[in-house]
Structures are given as C-alpha cells and as structure tokens.
Design an enzyme around this catalytic site. Structure first.
Site, short mmCIF file in Angstrom:
data_model
loop_
_atom_site.label_atom_id
_atom_site.label_comp_id
_atom_site.label_asym_id
_atom_site.label_seq_id
_atom_site.Cartn_x
_atom_site.Cartn_y
_atom_site.Cartn_z
N ARG A 61 -11.31 -30.65 18.31
CA ARG A 61 -11.15 -29.20 18.27
C ARG A 61 -12.44 -28.50 17.81
O ARG A 61 -12.78 -27.42 18.29
CB ARG A 61 -10.00 -28.84 17.33
CG ARG A 61 -9.54 -27.40 17.41
CD ARG A 61 -8.13 -27.27 16.84
NE ARG A 61 -7.64 -25.91 16.95
CZ ARG A 61 -7.58 -25.05 15.94
NH1 ARG A 61 -8.01 -25.43 14.73
NH2 ARG A 61 -7.11 -23.84 16.10
N HIS A 65 -14.11 -25.45 19.90
CA HIS A 65 -14.34 -24.14 19.30
C HIS A 65 -15.83 -23.82 19.20
O HIS A 65 -16.21 -22.64 19.19
CB HIS A 65 -13.69 -24.06 17.91
CG HIS A 65 -12.22 -23.81 17.97
ND1 HIS A 65 -11.57 -22.99 17.07
CD2 HIS A 65 -11.26 -24.26 18.83
CE1 HIS A 65 -10.27 -22.95 17.37
NE2 HIS A 65 -10.07 -23.72 18.43
N ASN A 93 -10.48 -19.92 13.49
CA ASN A 93 -11.05 -21.02 12.70
C ASN A 93 -10.57 -21.04 11.25
O ASN A 93 -10.47 -22.11 10.65
CB ASN A 93 -12.58 -20.91 12.70
CG ASN A 93 -13.18 -21.08 14.07
OD1 ASN A 93 -12.61 -21.74 14.93
ND2 ASN A 93 -14.35 -20.48 14.30
N HIS A 192 -3.95 -31.82 23.34
CA HIS A 192 -2.83 -31.60 22.42
C HIS A 192 -1.82 -32.74 22.45
O HIS A 192 -0.75 -32.63 21.86
CB HIS A 192 -2.15 -30.27 22.74
CG HIS A 192 -2.92 -29.08 22.27
ND1 HIS A 192 -2.50 -27.78 22.45
CD2 HIS A 192 -4.10 -28.99 21.61
CE1 HIS A 192 -3.39 -26.95 21.94
NE2 HIS A 192 -4.37 -27.66 21.42
#
Length: 327
Positions: A61, A65, A93, A192
């Site tokens: 992740r 991001h 975040n 996911h």
C-alpha cells in the site's frame, strides 16, 4: 502447477505483455553499483512479514500511495518538519499507511552495502514485490533507476488517491489520470486479497449506505451480520480491523475476486468492480475469480505499469541517505 514453475511462467509472460518500460528505468540498473540489492531487500521484508503477515499489505500500500502522488518518487516517506509539510497526514494516509520502520531497516542495510547509491523510491518498488512474494504471490522484474523527490504534496495526496468509498466511475477516472487502464485498476485491486481495513472505512456500508439509513443492499447478509459484530454504529470502533479477504487474509491468491462474486467485498471500492455498470470490470472480476494464473500475470504487469508513473530519473531529484528527510 507448482509455485516455482508458476513464477517462471509469470515472469516470461511479462516480457511480452507489459507496457514498454520507462526509457531510463532498467531491472539491471544496480547490477554493478549494488549487485546484492534485491537480496538485501528480500531478507528484511521476509523477516518483517514473518513477524507480522499484515506488513506485506502495508508495504504494498505504501508503494501504491506513493506512486499516485507526484509519481513513484518516495515523497510519501518524508516526515513533516517545522518548515516542511509531507503527505503522511493526508486523509488517505493518516492513521492508515504504515511500514515506515521496515523501509528504514531496508535503507540502512542498503546504505551499509552500497552507500548513497540506491533511491528510496526503488526500495519501495522492490519492497512491494517482495511483500507479494512473501505471501505466495507472483514475481515480476522490477524496473529500477528512480530518484527521490525533494518535495511532497499534501493536496495531491488528499485528491489523487482513490477513497474506499469510491464509485466505479471515480476509480476509473483516477486510474486513467495516471495513465492506467481498467485492467490495471481491477488487477491491482486484487492486492486486497491480503491485509486489513479499519471499521471507519466501511461503516457506512453497514448502517447508512448513501445516507439511506440502511445497509448496502449489495452486501451478502451473512457477511453483513459478521461485520456488524466487529464494527458498531458508534465511532468507538473506528480502529477495529477486518480482513479485506475473509477467505485467505494471509495468502496472496485470487479469492478476493471470488468474494466479490458473492457480494463479500469489504470496501465499496471493492464491490463496485463487480457492478454491471461496466462490463469490462465485471468481466475481469469473473476472469480472475476463475483463472488465478491470469490474475497473477495481469497483477504483475499492472505493478510494473504503476511503477512507471512519472519517475524521477537522470539528474532529477536525489538519492536520499535517509528516506524520511531531504539530504
């Protein structure tokens, strides 16, 4: 098919299926300047994931991001100071991204072996792959040669990273803005299949979907009942955690897509992929649910495509000696 053979086939297939690599990036970029780089990254990541399997999803992740804000330049790793505002306090975040200490450990090991040579941006890209491999996911060849940003953008972090409440059209728009396709969107959403999400990111689906005062009608009723036990209507359970993939939360596989077919996607941004609003997305969900090898191949290709978002190369940026601060 045995795991080793599967990884070889995935790697070979990527040579002909992925988009052209950004001109100045190459998997061999550090072949002479830091030949043990990938082994160093692998060792630290494997130790971290062995201690806490969730860390694999956290490192993956971090890479996502980072790349969606200014490109893959390690700007997400910069700490706030009295004169500098980074991206860590952005809404997507804050109280969410983690794994910074693992990146610090990797950087320390790499600096000891190859001082002032390897960028934090490349460490993030390699750590993402090693995290997937640590939980039995696919391998891919990581193009390298990125440099680190000396700036960050709190505004872009707030605006560019897709929210867990996103509709399908919003997701497609944000991915297309980064040069990524619907296939990249659906394939990378398959990340996911590992990790956890906080109650605050999906509570509305359980109690007040789209301000209706009722649960999301697309949620499987048994899945809904279990989630309501973990996530109360009050904010007191904001930080309660639920698995993004209830079938195999600590194994990187295609069960995430099987879950979507049974209306067991935890986040709204998950379940909308199986919506009839877009036949391409729905078709890919069905394809990946039934053909795990195809998911592995497309996921690996999409990760390379994501890693090619606006990298700094050549003399741009710098090679940070600490990933948290500008030199």
């Amino acid at each position: 098919m045995k795991t080793g053979m599967l990884l070889i086939v995935v790697f070979a297939t990527l040579l002909v299926t992925q988009k052209p690599v950004t001109a100045q990036l190459s998997p061999l970029f550090y072949a002479r300047s830091c030949p043990n780089l990938q082994a160093l990254v692998r060792r630290v990541v494997q130790q971290a994931v062995f201690q806490e399997p969730r860390m694999a999803a956290s490192l993956l992740r971090l890479f996502f991001h980072d790349c969606f804000v200014q490109g893959c330049d390690a700007s997400i790793l910069l700490d706030d100071t009295s004169s500098f505002t980074g991206e860590k306090t952005a809404v997507p975040n804050r109280n969410s991204v983690r794994g910074f200490e693992v990146i610090d450990n990797i950087k320390s090991a790499v600096e000891n072996a190859c001082p002032r040579t390897v960028s934090c941006a490349d460490i993030l890209a390699l750590a993402a792959r090693e995290s997937v491999l640590a939980l039995q996911g696919p391998a891919w060849s990581v193009p390298l040669g990125r440099r680190d940003s000396t700036i960050a953008s709190l505004a872009s972090a707030n605006n560019d990273i897709p929210a867990p409440t996103s509709t399908l059209s919003q997701l497609i728009s944000k991915f297309q803005a980064k040069g990524l396709s619907i296939q990249d969107l659906v394939a990378t959403s398959g990340a996911h299949t590992i990790g956890l999400a906080r109650c605050v990111t999906f509570r509305d689906r359980l109690y007040n979907f789209s301000n209706t005062g009722a649960p999301d009608p697309n949620l499987n009723r048994f899945f809904l009942a279990n989630l309501q036990q973990q996530c109360s209507p009050s904010t007191s359970s904001d930080n309660s955690l639920s698995a993004l993939d209830v079938r195999s939360p600590n194994r990187f596989d295609n069960s995430y897509f099987v879950n979507l077919q049974f209306n067991r996607g935890l986040l709204n941004s998950d379940q909308v992929l199986a919506s009839t609003q877009n036949g391409v997305a729905q078709g890919l969900v069905s394809l990946y649910a039934n053909r795990p090898f195809q998911f592995f191949r497309d996921f690996a290709s999409a990760m390379v495509n994501m890693g090619n978002i606006s990298p700094l190369t050549g003399s741009a940026g710098q090679i940070r000696t600490s990933c948290r601060v500008v030199n």
